[in-house]
Design a protein around this motif. Structure first.
Motif, PDB file in Angstrom:
ATOM      1  N   GLY A 264      75.194  10.835 -23.110  1.00 44.38           N
ATOM      2  CA  GLY A 264      74.999  12.469 -23.581  1.00 44.38           C
ATOM      3  C   GLY A 264      75.809  12.487 -24.814  1.00 44.38           C
ATOM      4  O   GLY A 264      75.231  12.660 -26.118  1.00 44.38           O
ATOM      5  N   PRO A 265      77.030  12.291 -25.104  1.00 42.48           N
ATOM      6  CA  PRO A 265      78.131  12.286 -26.378  1.00 42.48           C
ATOM      7  C   PRO A 265      77.388  11.467 -27.416  1.00 42.48           C
ATOM      8  O   PRO A 265      77.472  11.879 -28.738  1.00 42.48           O
TER       9      PRO A 265
ATOM     10  N   LEU B 125      69.430  12.101 -31.593  1.00 49.34           N
ATOM     11  CA  LEU B 125      68.909  13.583 -31.725  1.00 49.34           C
ATOM     12  C   LEU B 125      69.839  14.293 -32.662  1.00 49.34           C
ATOM     13  O   LEU B 125      71.078  14.517 -32.008  1.00 49.34           O
ATOM     14  N   ALA B 126      69.310  14.786 -33.687  1.00 50.56           N
ATOM     15  CA  ALA B 126      70.265  15.504 -34.547  1.00 50.56           C
ATOM     16  C   ALA B 126      70.055  17.122 -34.151  1.00 50.56           C
ATOM     17  O   ALA B 126      70.216  17.888 -35.161  1.00 50.56           O
ATOM     18  N   PHE B 127      70.208  17.477 -33.112  1.00 51.06           N
ATOM     19  CA  PHE B 127      70.055  18.695 -32.801  1.00 51.06           C
ATOM     20  C   PHE B 127      71.193  19.189 -31.818  1.00 51.06           C
ATOM     21  O   PHE B 127      70.793  20.155 -30.872  1.00 51.06           O
ATOM     22  N   ALA B 128      72.299  19.005 -32.052  1.00 52.37           N
ATOM     23  CA  ALA B 128      73.307  19.130 -31.036  1.00 52.37           C
ATOM     24  C   ALA B 128      73.859  20.731 -31.062  1.00 52.37           C
ATOM     25  O   ALA B 128      74.628  20.908 -30.208  1.00 52.37           O
TER      26      ALA B 128
ATOM     27  N   VAL C  62      71.932  18.671 -20.519  1.00 50.73           N
ATOM     28  CA  VAL C  62      70.582  18.816 -21.165  1.00 50.73           C
ATOM     29  C   VAL C  62      70.099  17.259 -21.308  1.00 50.73           C
ATOM     30  O   VAL C  62      68.867  16.760 -20.862  1.00 50.73           O
ATOM     31  N   VAL C  63      70.807  16.299 -21.480  1.00 50.39           N
ATOM     32  CA  VAL C  63      70.773  14.834 -21.301  1.00 50.39           C
ATOM     33  C   VAL C  63      70.177  14.539 -19.890  1.00 50.39           C
ATOM     34  O   VAL C  63      69.442  13.835 -19.788  1.00 50.39           O
TER      35      VAL C  63
ATOM     36  N   VAL D 211      80.306  19.744 -24.484  1.00 51.62           N
ATOM     37  CA  VAL D 211      79.885  18.499 -24.033  1.00 51.62           C
ATOM     38  C   VAL D 211      79.336  18.446 -22.608  1.00 51.62           C
ATOM     39  O   VAL D 211      78.293  17.996 -22.449  1.00 51.62           O
ATOM     40  N   THR D 212      79.778  19.557 -21.939  1.00 51.81           N
ATOM     41  CA  THR D 212      79.326  19.496 -20.685  1.00 51.81           C
ATOM     42  C   THR D 212      77.852  20.077 -20.580  1.00 51.81           C
ATOM     43  O   THR D 212      76.915  19.694 -19.837  1.00 51.81           O
ATOM     44  N   LYS D 213      77.517  20.977 -21.460  1.00 53.35           N
ATOM     45  CA  LYS D 213      76.147  21.574 -21.737  1.00 53.35           C
ATOM     46  C   LYS D 213      75.299  20.250 -22.192  1.00 53.35           C
ATOM     47  O   LYS D 213      74.095  20.204 -21.889  1.00 53.35           O
TER      48      LYS D 213
END
Length: 117
Positions: A71-72, A4-7, A97-98, A91-93
């Motif tokens: 996630g990361p 996913l390229a919307f980080a 989301v993941v 990273v927590t957010k």
């Protein structure tokens, strides 16, 4: 690259939305816009992670544990933010989301209704 390229702003916007129905509807809209290859890869991965999560009592892999691990790799903060204190917050957010994507994958990928987890 990332599946996913919307980080950046899109993930932060998803995280900021408190209503789970709206958040997952937004996630679905973003994911539908992925290239066919990325969409298929993400769908396969989420289905696999859901299968792993179903045995959390035995394997200790809750959806949040899976999100911390994957996630990361799926989403990460903008490169410019990675060397800043903001990175840990992002990273927590991202992981949250993941976690939602794992929990609500059936809804996101059109296989089922949005159910409370």
């Amino acid at each position: 690259g990332d599946v996913l390229a919307f980080a950046g702003d899109a993930v932060l916007a998803l995280h900021a939305e408190s209503d789970v129905r709206q958040r997952m509807t937004m996630a679905r809209a973003i994911i539908i816009e992925l290239s066919a290859d990325r969409y298929a890869m993400l769908r396969f991965l989420v289905e696999f992670l859901t299968d792993v999560y179903e045995f959390a009592d035995e394997n200790q892999m809750s959806s949040s544990n899976l999100a911390i691990i994957f996630g990361p790799a799926l989403l990460h903060p903008r490169p410019a933010d990675m060397a800043t204190p903001l990175y840990a917050k992002q990273v927590t957010k991202v992981n949250e989301v993941v976690d939602d994507i794992i929990n609500y994958g059936d809804f996101i990928f059109g296989n089922g209704p949005l159910l409370s987890q």
